[in-house]
Design a protein around this motif. Structure first.
Motif, mmCIF file in Angstrom:
data_model
loop_
_atom_site.group_PDB
_atom_site.id
_atom_site.type_symbol
_atom_site.label_atom_id
_atom_site.label_comp_id
_atom_site.label_asym_id
_atom_site.label_seq_id
_atom_site.Cartn_x
_atom_site.Cartn_y
_atom_site.Cartn_z
ATOM 1 N N PHE A 48 0.831 -1.210 0.000
ATOM 2 C CA PHE A 48 0.000 0.000 0.000
ATOM 3 C C PHE A 48 0.866 1.262 0.000
ATOM 4 O O PHE A 48 0.504 2.266 -0.612
ATOM 5 N N SER A 49 2.005 1.210 0.684
ATOM 6 C CA SER A 49 2.888 2.382 0.735
ATOM 7 C C SER A 49 3.447 2.705 -0.644
ATOM 8 O O SER A 49 3.530 3.874 -1.033
ATOM 9 N N THR A 50 3.827 1.679 -1.392
ATOM 10 C CA THR A 50 4.379 1.915 -2.726
ATOM 11 C C THR A 50 3.307 2.304 -3.741
ATOM 12 O O THR A 50 3.602 3.004 -4.717
ATOM 13 N N ALA A 51 2.059 1.863 -3.508
ATOM 14 C CA ALA A 51 0.974 2.151 -4.454
ATOM 15 C C ALA A 51 0.152 3.369 -4.066
ATOM 16 O O ALA A 51 -0.823 3.699 -4.758
ATOM 17 N N ASP A 52 0.535 4.045 -2.994
ATOM 18 C CA ASP A 52 -0.281 5.128 -2.456
ATOM 19 C C ASP A 52 -0.641 6.181 -3.497
ATOM 20 O O ASP A 52 -1.817 6.492 -3.718
ATOM 21 N N GLU A 53 0.341 6.746 -4.173
ATOM 22 C CA GLU A 53 0.097 7.848 -5.106
ATOM 23 C C GLU A 53 -0.612 7.395 -6.373
ATOM 24 O O GLU A 53 -1.182 8.218 -7.090
ATOM 25 N N HIS A 54 -0.582 6.114 -6.670
ATOM 26 C CA HIS A 54 -1.152 5.614 -7.930
ATOM 27 C C HIS A 54 -2.602 5.183 -7.796
ATOM 28 O O HIS A 54 -3.251 4.911 -8.805
ATOM 29 N N ILE A 55 -3.102 5.086 -6.573
ATOM 30 C CA ILE A 55 -4.500 4.715 -6.362
ATOM 31 C C ILE A 55 -5.307 5.986 -6.111
ATOM 32 O O ILE A 55 -5.072 6.702 -5.129
ATOM 33 N N ASP A 72 -7.245 -6.486 -4.724
ATOM 34 C CA ASP A 72 -7.498 -7.070 -6.046
ATOM 35 C C ASP A 72 -7.181 -6.076 -7.150
ATOM 36 O O ASP A 72 -6.669 -6.457 -8.216
ATOM 37 N N LYS A 73 -7.484 -4.798 -6.910
ATOM 38 C CA LYS A 73 -7.188 -3.780 -7.920
ATOM 39 C C LYS A 73 -5.687 -3.673 -8.157
ATOM 40 O O LYS A 73 -5.228 -3.523 -9.284
ATOM 41 N N ALA A 74 -4.904 -3.766 -7.076
ATOM 42 C CA ALA A 74 -3.455 -3.668 -7.199
ATOM 43 C C ALA A 74 -2.879 -4.879 -7.926
ATOM 44 O O ALA A 74 -1.925 -4.763 -8.695
ATOM 45 N N THR A 116 -5.772 10.146 -2.622
ATOM 46 C CA THR A 116 -4.897 8.980 -2.655
ATOM 47 C C THR A 116 -5.290 8.025 -1.533
ATOM 48 O O THR A 116 -6.165 8.309 -0.723
ATOM 49 N N LEU A 117 -4.585 6.909 -1.475
ATOM 50 C CA LEU A 117 -4.900 5.891 -0.474
ATOM 51 C C LEU A 117 -4.718 6.431 0.944
ATOM 52 O O LEU A 117 -5.501 6.132 1.845
ATOM 53 N N SER A 118 -3.692 7.242 1.144
ATOM 54 C CA SER A 118 -3.397 7.751 2.486
ATOM 55 C C SER A 118 -4.231 8.962 2.865
ATOM 56 O O SER A 118 -4.377 9.265 4.063
ATOM 57 N N THR A 119 -4.790 9.673 1.894
ATOM 58 C CA THR A 119 -5.577 10.872 2.199
ATOM 59 C C THR A 119 -7.084 10.629 2.126
ATOM 60 O O THR A 119 -7.861 11.542 2.414
ATOM 61 N N ALA A 120 -7.506 9.438 1.756
ATOM 62 C CA ALA A 120 -8.942 9.156 1.623
ATOM 63 C C ALA A 120 -9.673 9.281 2.951
ATOM 64 O O ALA A 120 -10.871 9.568 2.982
ATOM 65 N N LYS A 121 -8.954 9.101 4.038
ATOM 66 C CA LYS A 121 -9.588 9.188 5.366
ATOM 67 C C LYS A 121 -10.052 10.598 5.686
ATOM 68 O O LYS A 121 -10.853 10.803 6.614
ATOM 69 N N ASN A 122 -9.563 11.585 4.950
ATOM 70 C CA ASN A 122 -9.937 12.972 5.205
ATOM 71 C C ASN A 122 -11.267 13.356 4.570
ATOM 72 O O ASN A 122 -11.791 14.441 4.843
ATOM 73 N N ASP A 123 -11.817 12.482 3.728
ATOM 74 C CA ASP A 123 -13.105 12.740 3.086
ATOM 75 C C ASP A 123 -13.983 11.506 3.268
ATOM 76 O O ASP A 123 -13.623 10.414 2.822
ATOM 77 N N GLN A 157 5.589 -2.571 -8.436
ATOM 78 C CA GLN A 157 6.230 -2.971 -7.182
ATOM 79 C C GLN A 157 5.209 -3.487 -6.176
ATOM 80 O O GLN A 157 5.431 -4.510 -5.514
ATOM 81 N N ALA A 158 4.074 -2.794 -6.076
ATOM 82 C CA ALA A 158 3.018 -3.252 -5.170
ATOM 83 C C ALA A 158 2.468 -4.590 -5.633
ATOM 84 O O ALA A 158 2.205 -5.479 -4.806
ATOM 85 N N ARG A 159 2.285 -4.741 -6.922
ATOM 86 C CA ARG A 159 1.773 -6.003 -7.456
ATOM 87 C C ARG A 159 2.746 -7.145 -7.182
ATOM 88 O O ARG A 159 2.336 -8.270 -6.877
#
Length: 454
Positions: A279-286, A317-319, A297-304, A328-330
């Motif tokens: 998840f850390s490596t895929a953060d900006e790409h999701i 599964d998406k990754a 992004t994955l890490s900022t979704a909690k703010n909304d 790298q995440a895959r």
């Protein structure tokens, strides 16, 4: 309510019977929907609870595993947080159980409904958003809930008092706003901060043992039968019969056993670390769409809250089916599915486990006399803390070099000094360090005196 019914319940005396009639006259009955739970059997749900269950925020729990990475180690551990939240409501009988022997407590239907809502939503991090976005305020008022007071009461049962600092410093006499001090015992049903004995724990212990295939020595049904509200030091608390002490100890033993054998299993922790790395490596790409079409992004979704509602385990599964941007995440997630996980080097006891421990007191009552002794055969400490070390590189030579370095652990060294030595070699050995706790509480099972059984 007739006199015959009250006498059948074993309540005698004109004053007692009159008080019982007054309590029962406050209750109204509604048509409930019945669910069939595999652990507890048939469960009734109030119409308001059904309204909450049918919201997108609550349905999100269907796609979040209750035990996370444990499912990769124990195939049966595939149940979701949705099932756990639904299963809690089977404990609703425990709320009514206090009514028969404790007719003076003035428990109202609104009290019971609030407790049921708190138990149903205890795993939600967006209760306010759920209520507002689905227009449930009007429905709550239709069932005679007093807003916003009852909403505050529900959140306090889940999260505790708002001013936690004042509670820790004991600067306030009563920190809760939802209910007055005479109903203090209601805060011990869903999330009991005083001793950790609550019906949410009753459900997840029974459910997890059922799905993991691990025998359970704790009988929560018997425990509920012997639960009563007693007055202790001018406050009302949920107390248990003195002969239930062994059964309650089995609850803590079961919890500790599940931590050691499943929750904190070394393969489980490795897999959870690998998922975190992916998840850390895929953060900006999701990218997740939130309110107003804004992307998170994955890490900022909690703010909304709109974006957070879409955050489930489907991301794994998406990754796995992603493009080259998340290669790298895959690759990390593919190593999990093919069982090419990080290599476990070993673990050592932590030097100061008591830093994370708190005392837990269980109040008991006795019919004939007060309980003021401590059984000597009961353990005073039920906590463990470890430092686990893993090697991310699966190359045999690297693993052997890492293992030799780990074997040089001087157990006389302070834990921080040890971690510093290991971290110095991370660039060469690709080590990962982490904590594993099988039980973060120090359980002192002590019999507290209770005033007369009420």
């Amino acid at each position: 309510m007739e006199q015959k019914n009250i006498k059948d319940w074993g309540l005698y005396g004109h004053a007692c019977q009159l008080r019982m009639e007054q309590c029962m006259s406050n209750f109204y009955f509604v048509a409930c929907q019945v669910f069939n739970d595999p652990v507890h059997g048939h469960v009734e749900f109030h119409p308001l609870l059904i309204k909450i269950i049918d919201t997108p925020q609550f349905q999100r729990l269907r796609y979040i595993k209750h035990l996370g990475g444990v499912g990769y180690v124990f195939p049966g551990a595939s149940h979701s947080r949705y099932e756990h939240s639904i299963g809690y409501n089977v404990q609703r009988g425990s709320h009514k159980m206090y009514l028969v022997p404790c007719v003076y407590l003035d428990i109202t239907p609104e009290d019971i409904l609030c407790v049921q809502i708190a138990g149903l939503c205890h795993d939600l991090d967006m209760f306010d958003h759920l209520v507002k976005s689905n227009g449930l305020e009007k429905v709550m008022k239709d069932y005679k809930l007093d807003l916003p007071k009852d909403l505050e009461f529900i959140k306090e049962m889940i999260q505790g008092p708002e001013d936690t600092q004042a509670v820790a410093q004991s600067t306030v006499l009563w920190p809760y706003k939802g209910r007055t001090k005479d109903k203090s015992f209601l805060y011990e049903i869903v999330a009991n901060e005083k001793n950790g004995i609550d019906v949410v724990k009753f459900d997840y212990l029974a459910r997890d043992c059922y799905h993991l295939g691990i025998p359970q020595g704790f009988d929560y049904r018997r425990c509920l039968v012997f639960a009563r509200v007693c007055r202790v030091n001018s406050e009302r608390h949920i107390c248990f019969r003195d002969k239930e002490l062994d059964n309650l100890c089995n609850m803590f033993h079961t919890r500790s056993y599940l931590h050691r054998k499943a929750y904190q299993h070394r393969a489980t922790k490795i897999i959870e670390v690998m998922i975190s790395d992916a998840f850390s490596t895929a953060d900006e790409h999701i990218q997740i769409e939130g309110s107003g079409g804004e992307m998170f992004t994955l890490s900022t979704a909690k703010n909304d809250m709109e974006a957070y509602t879409k955050l489930t385990e489907e991301i794994i599964d998406k990754a796995l089916k992603s493009s080259e941007e998340m290669a790298q995440a895959r690759q990390i997630l593919h190593r999990i599915t093919t069982r090419k996980t990080y290599k476990f080097l070993g673990e050592r006891d932590a030097e100061r486990p008591t830093e994370v421990c708190t005392n837990v007191y269980v109040r008991l009552y006795c019919i004939k006399h007060l309980c003021d002794t401590v059984l000597k055969h009961l353990p005073k400490l039920m906590s463990e803390q470890f430092i686990g070390v893993y090697c991310k590189n699966s190359d045999n030579e690297v693993v052997e070099a890492a293992q030799k370095k780990f074997d040089q652990w001087d157990e006389k060294l302070d834990s921080q000094a040890l971690l510093f030595q290991i971290l110095m070699h991370m660039s060469v050995l690709s080590l990962y360090t982490g904590w594993r706790q099988s039980n973060t509480r120090k359980h002192h099972i002590k019999l507290k005196k209770s005033e007369r059984w009420r």
